[in-house]
Scaffold this active site. Structure first.
Site, PDB file in Angstrom:
ATOM      1  N   THR A  10      33.056  37.179  49.564  1.00  0.00           N
ATOM      2  CA  THR A  10      32.803  38.318  48.664  1.00  0.00           C
ATOM      3  C   THR A  10      32.312  37.873  47.281  1.00  0.00           C
ATOM      4  OG1 THR A  10      35.110  38.284  47.979  1.00  0.00           O
ATOM      5  CG2 THR A  10      34.534  39.792  49.767  1.00  0.00           C
ATOM      6  N   ASP A  13      27.860  33.907  45.407  1.00  0.00           N
ATOM      7  CA  ASP A  13      27.068  33.124  46.355  1.00  0.00           C
ATOM      8  C   ASP A  13      27.382  33.541  47.789  1.00  0.00           C
ATOM      9  OD1 ASP A  13      26.372  31.877  44.041  1.00  0.00           O
ATOM     10  OD2 ASP A  13      27.276  29.946  44.523  1.00  0.00           O
ATOM     11  N   ARG A  33      40.002  37.370  50.746  1.00  0.00           N
ATOM     12  CA  ARG A  33      41.380  37.552  50.273  1.00  0.00           C
ATOM     13  C   ARG A  33      41.758  39.026  50.333  1.00  0.00           C
ATOM     14  NH1 ARG A  33      41.566  35.393  44.409  1.00  0.00           N
ATOM     15  NH2 ARG A  33      39.731  36.717  44.406  1.00  0.00           N
ATOM     16  N   LEU A  52      42.371  30.816  50.504  1.00  0.00           N
ATOM     17  CA  LEU A  52      42.230  29.355  50.569  1.00  0.00           C
ATOM     18  C   LEU A  52      43.512  28.648  50.126  1.00  0.00           C
ATOM     19  CD1 LEU A  52      38.581  28.793  49.319  1.00  0.00           C
ATOM     20  CD2 LEU A  52      39.478  28.276  51.597  1.00  0.00           C
ATOM     21  N   SER A 123      29.424  20.663  42.011  1.00  0.00           N
ATOM     22  CA  SER A 123      29.124  21.298  40.725  1.00  0.00           C
ATOM     23  C   SER A 123      28.664  20.275  39.704  1.00  0.00           C
ATOM     24  CB  SER A 123      30.398  21.977  40.215  1.00  0.00           C
ATOM     25  OG  SER A 123      30.303  22.254  38.840  1.00  0.00           O
ATOM     26  N   GLU A 125      29.686  20.153  36.943  1.00  0.00           N
ATOM     27  CA  GLU A 125      30.879  19.805  36.163  1.00  0.00           C
ATOM     28  C   GLU A 125      31.487  18.475  36.602  1.00  0.00           C
ATOM     29  OE1 GLU A 125      32.190  21.377  33.500  1.00  0.00           O
ATOM     30  OE2 GLU A 125      30.701  22.978  33.495  1.00  0.00           O
ATOM     31  N   TYR A 147      38.738  21.592  36.605  1.00  0.00           N
ATOM     32  CA  TYR A 147      37.758  22.120  37.555  1.00  0.00           C
ATOM     33  C   TYR A 147      36.814  20.999  38.017  1.00  0.00           C
ATOM     34  CZ  TYR A 147      33.824  24.696  39.479  1.00  0.00           C
ATOM     35  OH  TYR A 147      32.836  25.143  40.309  1.00  0.00           O
ATOM     36  N   ASN A 175      24.532  25.848  36.776  1.00  0.00           N
ATOM     37  CA  ASN A 175      24.864  27.281  36.626  1.00  0.00           C
ATOM     38  C   ASN A 175      23.826  28.152  37.321  1.00  0.00           C
ATOM     39  OD1 ASN A 175      26.242  25.796  34.555  1.00  0.00           O
ATOM     40  ND2 ASN A 175      26.762  27.743  33.606  1.00  0.00           N
ATOM     41  N   LYS A 189      28.087  38.686  30.589  1.00  0.00           N
ATOM     42  CA  LYS A 189      28.654  39.314  29.383  1.00  0.00           C
ATOM     43  C   LYS A 189      27.514  39.772  28.475  1.00  0.00           C
ATOM     44  CE  LYS A 189      31.660  38.200  25.447  1.00  0.00           C
ATOM     45  NZ  LYS A 189      32.559  37.173  24.859  1.00  0.00           N
ATOM     46  N   PRO A 277      37.318  24.067  23.204  1.00  0.00           N
ATOM     47  CA  PRO A 277      37.609  22.752  22.617  1.00  0.00           C
ATOM     48  C   PRO A 277      36.670  21.671  23.146  1.00  0.00           C
ATOM     49  CG  PRO A 277      39.464  23.526  23.998  1.00  0.00           C
ATOM     50  CD  PRO A 277      38.451  24.627  23.973  1.00  0.00           C
TER      51      PRO A 277
END
Ligand code: GDP
Length: 317
Positions: A10, A13, A33, A52, A123, A125, A147, A175, A189, A277
């Site tokens: 849901t 992606d 879920r 998960l 990712s 990240e 993450y 992203n 946003k 931060p």
């Protein structure tokens, strides 16, 4: 017709992927879920209510019952900020669950004697504050958030399972946005607030670091890269990115200009509460390998991405 199992069916992606796989005529099973069951789900999707974070045996049991040819593990915590608030949940749903699925896929493949392919969405990240920019598949992995650390763990495990016979494709996603992006992300946003300002329902946009830069792409393009990677002759890792970074400031300007507001600076405020931060600033991907081996290229430009997201908000007004 092959059988696909999609976790996170849901999400942004997952929903694009499910639509695509159903349109291709596959039998598609989705892990959903309980709290997401209320939304509108495609009629042909076979829904399995499971989290998960459930017990490993329940997750592995589902893989056995569905017996997929393609397993796309798109579920998980997608927010860096949230991972600081709840590193344990992040590790369970984006780390341990990935290992459970990889392990279940390999055992299933051994038992039934037919290939199971697993797509692990990695990712940008995982690179944290990278030593080089743009990053490619050989850039050192050194995450700077729970993450990133969790995604790095799952990325490495996908590579290790590959070395013992499981076809895994790991796409290192930068992203990627769309009208289905949750409003906690800065792009959504901005576009929702700009549409509200244009409609006279809001009078200002309050943000954090306007100088932050990101390599923003169009989510359905990134889903296309996942499918290409999973169906390629060889397993592998692929950076999936546009190769272009834009600042939050650029995004805001493009969104306001799209609704015909040129003097937008007066409508934007910076609130230090939204400034993080630690905030990776050099994440730009080099998708040469994906282009050369998968024939993948991004199809939507930055201005077009902003326009599509703003238009979707205005259509929903
Ligand atoms: P992320 O790259 O996965 O963390 O995606 P986000 O969309 O949440 O954030 C992208 C960038 O926008 C980060 O560098 C944020 O610091 C920056 N940013 C600036 N203002 C805001 C804001 O109000 N909300 C969010 N979510 N990000 C903001």
């Amino acid at each position: 017709m092959s059988v696909a199992l999609v976790t996170g069916a849901t999400g942004q992606d997952g929903s694009y992927l499910v639509e695509r796989l159903l349109a291709e005529g596959h039998e598609v099973h989705g892990l959903v879920r309980r709290e997401d069951l209320g939304g509108s789900l495609p009629a042909d999707l076979v829904v399995h209510e499971l989290d998960l974070a459930s017990r490993a045996d329940d997750l592995a049991g589902l893989v056995d019952r569905v017996s997929p040819d393609e397993l796309y593990n798109l579920g998980g915590i997608s927010s860096v900020a949230h991972s600081w608030a709840d590193p344990v949940l992040t590790a369970r749903v984006s780390g341990v669950a990935a290992v459970v699925l990889l392990d279940a896929a390999r055992r299933l493949q051994e038992r039934r004697g037919r290939e199971v392919r697993v797509l692990q969405p990695s990712s940008a990240e995982i690179f944290g504050e990278p030593a080089e920019s743009p990053q490619n598949e050989a850039t050192p992995v050194r995450p700077v958030s729970p993450y990133g650390a969790t995604k790095a763990f799952a990325h490495h495990l996908a590579g290790l399972e590959r070395s013992r016979g499981l076809f895994t494709a790991s796409v290192i996603l930068y992203n990627h946005e769309s009208p289905r992006r949750p409003p906690t992300f800065v792009t959504r946003k901005i576009t929702s607030t700009v549409a509200a300002i244009a409609a006279g329902r809001a009078d200002r946009l309050v943000l954090g670091n306007l100088d932050a830069r990101r390599d923003w792409g169009w989510a359905p393009d990134y889903v296309d890269a996942m499918v290409r990677a999973l169906r390629h002759d060889e397993p592998g890792d692929y950076v999936v990115a546009t190769g272009e970074a834009h600042s939050v400031h650029d995004f805001v300007g493009a969104a306001f200009r799209h609704v015909g507001i040129d003097d937008w600076a007066r409508l934007v405020e910076v609130d230090p509460a939204f400034i993080r931060p630690a905030d990776p600033s050099l994440l730009v991907g080099d998708a040469t390998r994906a282009r050369e081996r998968l024939g993948w290229v991004p199809t939507v430009t930055f201005d077009d991405l902003v326009a599509r997201m703003v238009d979707a908000e205005r259509a929903a007004e």
